[in-house]
Design a protein around this motif. Structure first.
Motif, PDB file in Angstrom:
ATOM      1  N   VAL A   1      33.797 164.746 -27.632  1.00 43.63           N
ATOM      2  CA  VAL A   1      34.676 163.865 -26.908  1.00 43.63           C
ATOM      3  C   VAL A   1      35.352 162.951 -28.024  1.00 43.63           C
ATOM      4  N   ILE A   2      36.887 162.998 -27.785  1.00 39.30           N
ATOM      5  CA  ILE A   2      37.687 162.294 -28.760  1.00 39.30           C
ATOM      6  C   ILE A   2      37.869 161.041 -27.987  1.00 39.30           C
ATOM      7  N   HIS A   3      37.700 159.940 -28.607  1.00 38.55           N
ATOM      8  CA  HIS A   3      37.697 158.587 -27.673  1.00 38.55           C
ATOM      9  C   HIS A   3      38.743 157.851 -28.484  1.00 38.55           C
ATOM     10  N   PRO A   4      39.402 157.249 -27.698  1.00 41.39           N
ATOM     11  CA  PRO A   4      40.580 156.107 -28.300  1.00 41.39           C
ATOM     12  C   PRO A   4      39.987 155.029 -28.621  1.00 41.39           C
ATOM     13  N   GLY A   5      39.139 154.911 -29.605  1.00 51.51           N
ATOM     14  CA  GLY A   5      38.638 153.554 -30.003  1.00 51.51           C
ATOM     15  C   GLY A   5      37.685 153.655 -31.362  1.00 51.51           C
ATOM     16  N   PRO A   6      37.477 152.742 -32.085  1.00 50.01           N
ATOM     17  CA  PRO A   6      36.838 152.590 -33.274  1.00 50.01           C
ATOM     18  C   PRO A   6      35.329 152.953 -33.099  1.00 50.01           C
ATOM     19  N   LEU A   7      34.641 153.184 -34.421  1.00 44.70           N
ATOM     20  CA  LEU A   7      33.140 153.468 -34.011  1.00 44.70           C
ATOM     21  C   LEU A   7      32.665 152.215 -33.346  1.00 44.70           C
ATOM     22  N   GLY A   8      31.661 152.576 -32.559  1.00 42.60           N
ATOM     23  CA  GLY A   8      31.127 151.571 -31.691  1.00 42.60           C
ATOM     24  C   GLY A   8      31.747 151.363 -30.530  1.00 42.60           C
ATOM     25  N   ASP A   9      32.860 151.501 -30.145  1.00 39.48           N
ATOM     26  CA  ASP A   9      33.815 151.136 -28.836  1.00 39.48           C
ATOM     27  C   ASP A   9      33.214 152.203 -27.809  1.00 39.48           C
ATOM     28  N   ARG A  10      33.134 151.601 -26.718  1.00 42.75           N
ATOM     29  CA  ARG A  10      32.834 152.145 -25.490  1.00 42.75           C
ATOM     30  C   ARG A  10      33.465 151.800 -24.296  1.00 42.75           C
ATOM     31  N   GLY A  11      33.597 152.411 -23.334  1.00 43.73           N
ATOM     32  CA  GLY A  11      34.588 152.390 -21.973  1.00 43.73           C
ATOM     33  C   GLY A  11      35.847 152.718 -21.803  1.00 43.73           C
ATOM     34  N   PRO A  12      36.231 152.635 -20.654  1.00 47.77           N
ATOM     35  CA  PRO A  12      37.529 153.687 -20.205  1.00 47.77           C
ATOM     36  C   PRO A  12      38.717 152.646 -20.347  1.00 47.77           C
ATOM     37  N   SER A  13      38.699 151.620 -20.952  1.00 46.45           N
ATOM     38  CA  SER A  13      39.852 150.731 -20.988  1.00 46.45           C
ATOM     39  C   SER A  13      39.999 150.274 -22.550  1.00 46.45           C
ATOM     40  N   SER A  14      39.772 151.148 -23.469  1.00 45.78           N
ATOM     41  CA  SER A  14      39.654 150.851 -24.644  1.00 45.78           C
ATOM     42  C   SER A  14      40.819 150.335 -25.398  1.00 45.78           C
ATOM     43  N   ILE A  15      42.158 150.826 -25.172  1.00 47.95           N
ATOM     44  CA  ILE A  15      43.587 150.388 -25.541  1.00 47.95           C
ATOM     45  C   ILE A  15      43.992 149.172 -25.071  1.00 47.95           C
ATOM     46  N   ASP A  16      43.592 149.144 -23.767  1.00 48.63           N
ATOM     47  CA  ASP A  16      44.010 147.828 -22.812  1.00 48.63           C
ATOM     48  C   ASP A  16      43.298 146.650 -23.698  1.00 48.63           C
ATOM     49  N   TRP A  17      42.122 146.978 -23.862  1.00 51.43           N
ATOM     50  CA  TRP A  17      41.504 145.758 -24.235  1.00 51.43           C
ATOM     51  C   TRP A  17      41.980 145.451 -25.961  1.00 51.43           C
ATOM     52  N   ALA A  18      42.247 146.317 -26.712  1.00 50.46           N
ATOM     53  CA  ALA A  18      42.816 146.430 -28.109  1.00 50.46           C
ATOM     54  C   ALA A  18      43.916 145.507 -28.013  1.00 50.46           C
ATOM     55  N   ILE A  19      44.946 145.949 -27.126  1.00 49.94           N
ATOM     56  CA  ILE A  19      46.264 145.223 -26.967  1.00 49.94           C
ATOM     57  C   ILE A  19      46.052 143.783 -26.493  1.00 49.94           C
ATOM     58  N   THR A  20      45.205 143.541 -25.531  1.00 51.44           N
ATOM     59  CA  THR A  20      44.931 142.314 -24.704  1.00 51.44           C
ATOM     60  C   THR A  20      44.364 141.063 -25.845  1.00 51.44           C
ATOM     61  N   ASP A  21      43.341 141.882 -26.488  1.00 44.69           N
ATOM     62  CA  ASP A  21      42.677 140.982 -27.437  1.00 44.69           C
ATOM     63  C   ASP A  21      43.380 140.892 -28.851  1.00 44.69           C
ATOM     64  N   ALA A  22      44.345 141.498 -29.020  1.00 42.50           N
ATOM     65  CA  ALA A  22      45.338 141.404 -30.201  1.00 42.50           C
ATOM     66  C   ALA A  22      44.446 141.930 -31.666  1.00 42.50           C
ATOM     67  N   GLU A  23      43.563 142.983 -31.142  1.00 41.60           N
ATOM     68  CA  GLU A  23      43.031 143.363 -32.459  1.00 41.60           C
ATOM     69  C   GLU A  23      43.924 143.863 -33.487  1.00 41.60           C
ATOM     70  N   PRO A  24      43.466 143.574 -34.744  1.00 38.35           N
ATOM     71  CA  PRO A  24      44.254 143.633 -36.081  1.00 38.35           C
ATOM     72  C   PRO A  24      43.975 145.357 -36.347  1.00 38.35           C
ATOM     73  N   VAL A  25      42.938 145.802 -36.021  1.00 34.08           N
ATOM     74  CA  VAL A  25      42.792 147.293 -36.378  1.00 34.08           C
ATOM     75  C   VAL A  25      42.107 148.189 -35.297  1.00 34.08           C
ATOM     76  N   TRP A  26      42.410 149.261 -35.044  1.00 32.93           N
ATOM     77  CA  TRP A  26      42.057 150.211 -34.033  1.00 32.93           C
ATOM     78  C   TRP A  26      41.385 151.490 -34.550  1.00 32.93           C
TER      79      TRP A  26
END
Length: 583
Positions: free
Chosen positions: A72-97
């Protein structure tokens, strides 16, 4: 290698993986994973060496992942889990994804690792689709190739995520709900932008404007104007400038519960009366400064402004009738300038042709569709008949149907590697217009023109270049692509061969016109399209409605992609092929 692409939808990323791995010489099958029974049937039918899941929302049954290598190719970095990965990354202003390729196990996104990539996130809140279609897609294709190579190595064993140490920067996050997305118009502009852009595309963010409950999409930074937060300051075509706690944002699109996503001003309709407490309309012109939201713009670049660039940054690449009229006007403005090269570029998506949502949202959907196709034809005509300058189209993002044909109206077509083209109309029950019976065969020849429009298959960069569909493929991300396009145009404008190239273009256009007037192609295409739309001979009304309503995709339940696409419209007669229309 025999590879099964198992996916929830044959989306842009899946299409890109399909085109890239096919170019590498692998045999690929595609199946949609609606439920466990469909997944089991797909594996039993195709008997693959590897199951690759570039876009999968469903859980893989235990008997499948135990008996088959499923990655499975998952749109999140190592350790990331869940169906809303990119949504959380933008909301939380993650510097690296990042993106991770992992083996399917009982727990979703928790299997051993086959590979991973990371990339920096922009400081300005990005739109979710821009992240997914940009750095996520680029990394996913790299990982797909890496996974295939490792799958052919008998010594390779995927490793658990914890073995990667400090590289594990993700964590399990829940599905993002509307309560996580909520904002107040009194919040700072950055906060509002992040919330809306994290939910862009789907599901949007619930809010209220002019007393109407709706979901908002397509947010852009605007200029501050005095007034109460949440009040509407200006209207620019379909967009509304809404005041925030410290400034304002443009809201381009909205949707009422149970309704169709449409331009925000259209959704509010009569509720706008009295809601605009300043200038009711902010006119958009092809020149002038931007305040953060301008769908259509014109700028001059290069030595002495020798290159004119028209940019049509349209939401999801759809062009309505009114937008088509404005783009055509911008191209006429550009062609009248004393520049040598005219560049026409799109936004995140170059163009997908007519605006199906706007058509569906009108009581006269068929008539609106007719207006729409005629307006886009006007855009194509401006590109095809501009003989005072060399014309370049810059396809930096995916394009489909009439959007592909529009790009072919230029003298030079530049494509960003990774942008997938779908040069066909059949999946919407249309034979197509946009002067395609002139522009497509003259580029690729009649045989490939028939193949492209009949088979309904995506075309990757390598095939597009090989067949002559495009003239050059440029590497890099979107920023690098845009810079290279300008450099290319400047070289054309300042090169020694410019005068000869322009003269040859003018002679060729005159010869083509003498052989067969350009407008006859349009007349013949529209004669067929009138039957498609008004007689509904191939199911356009149903297909349009299902597309807008996001009906469940039932494509690719049969052994090959070509057959699957035909199966999706099996109830309708096959439209005429290009040879019959083009003559």
């Amino acid at each position: 290698m025999r590879i099964l692409l198992l996916c929830s939808s044959y989306n842009g990323l899946t299409q890109r993986v399909w085109t890239e791995l096919r170019e590498d010489g692998h045999h690929l099958d595609v199946r949609l994973a609606h439920d466990e029974a469909a997944i089991r049937k797909a594996v039993e039918t195709t008997r693959p060496d590897l199951v690759l899941c570039p876009f999968l929302k469903e859980r893989v049954p235990e008997d499948v992942w135990r008996g088959q290598r499923v990655v499975v190719i998952h749109p999140g970095p190592l350790g990331d889990r869940g169906p809303s990965s990119i949504d959380w990354a933008i909301t939380d202003a993650e510097p690296v994804w990042g993106v991770t390729a992992l083996q399917a196990v009982e727990e979703m996104d928790a299997g051993p690792i086959w590979g991973h990539r990371t990339f920096p996130m922009p400081a300005e809140p990005p739109r979710k689709s821009a992240v997914y279609n940009g750095p996520v897609a680029d990394a996913a294709v790299e990982l797909a190739r890496e996974v295939v190579a490792k799958a052919q190595d008998p010594a390779f064993e995927p490793q658990p995520a914890e073995s990667f140490g400090d590289a594990v920067i993700g964590r399990l996050r829940p599905t993002m709900k509307q309560t996580d997305r909520v904002f107040s118009w009194e919040d700072p502009t950055d906060h509002v932008l992040r919330r809306v852009r994290a939910g862009d595309g789907a599901p949007g963010v619930r809010s209220e404007l002019a007393g109407v409950a709706l979901s908002v999409f397509d947010a852009h930074r605007g200029s501050a104007t005095p007034g109460a937060p949440g009040s509407i300051a200006l209207r620019r075509h379909g967009a509304l400038l809404v005041r925030t706690g410290d400034g304002a944002v443009w809201i381009g699109h909205a949707r009422i519960p149970g309704g169709v996503k449409l331009p925000a001003a259209t959704v509010l309709g009569g509720a706008l009366e009295g809601a605009l407490d300043e200038v009711p309309e902010s006119l958009e012109r092809p020149t002038g400064p931007s305040d953060g939201y301008r769908e259509i713009s014109y700028r001059r670049v290069g030595p002495d402004g020798c290159v004119g660039v028209v940019r049509a940054d349209l939401y999801n690449g759809a062009m309505s009738a009114s937008q088509g009229h404005r783009v055509a006007a911008a191209l006429r403005h550009a062609a009248a300038q004393d520049t040598k090269v005219l560049v026409f570029e799109g936004g995140e998506i170059f163009s997908n042709g007519i605006h199906l949502n706007v058509a569906e949202g009108r009581p006269d959907a068929t008539v609106e569709s007719w207006r729409n196709i005629n307006a886009i034809n006007d855009v194509c005509r401006e590109l095809l008949t501009c003989t005072s300058q060399l014309v370049v189209t810059a396809v930096g993002g995916p394009a489909g149907a009439g959007g592909v044909m529009m790009a072919l109206g230029a003298d030079t077509v530049l494509l960003r590697r990774g942008a997938v083209l779908n040069p066909h109309y059949r999946n919407m029950g249309l034979t197509g217009s946009e002067y395609w019976t002139y522009a497509l065969p003259r580029r690729v020849g009649m045989a490939d023109a028939v193949r492209f429009t009949r088979d309904c298959l995506p075309v990757g960069a390598a095939e597009a270049l090989r067949t002559g569909l495009v003239d050059e493929v440029l590497e890099g991300d979107r920023t690098a692509f845009d810079e290279q396009v300008v450099e290319h145009a400047v070289r054309l404008a300042t090169g020694d061969g410019y005068a000869a190239a322009l003269a040859a273009k003018q002679a060729a256009r005159e010869a083509d016109e003498l052989r067969r007037p350009l407008e006859t192609y349009r007349v013949q295409e529209l004669a067929e399209m009138s039957r498609d739309m008004f007689d509904d001979r191939f199911g356009y009304a149903r297909l349009r409605h299902e597309f807008v309503a996001k009906a469940k995709d039932t494509s690719f339940d049969d052994p090959t992609i070509a057959r699957s696409v035909r199966e999706a419209t099996a109830e309708v007669e096959a439209p005429p092929v290009v040879a019959e229309i083009a003559g």
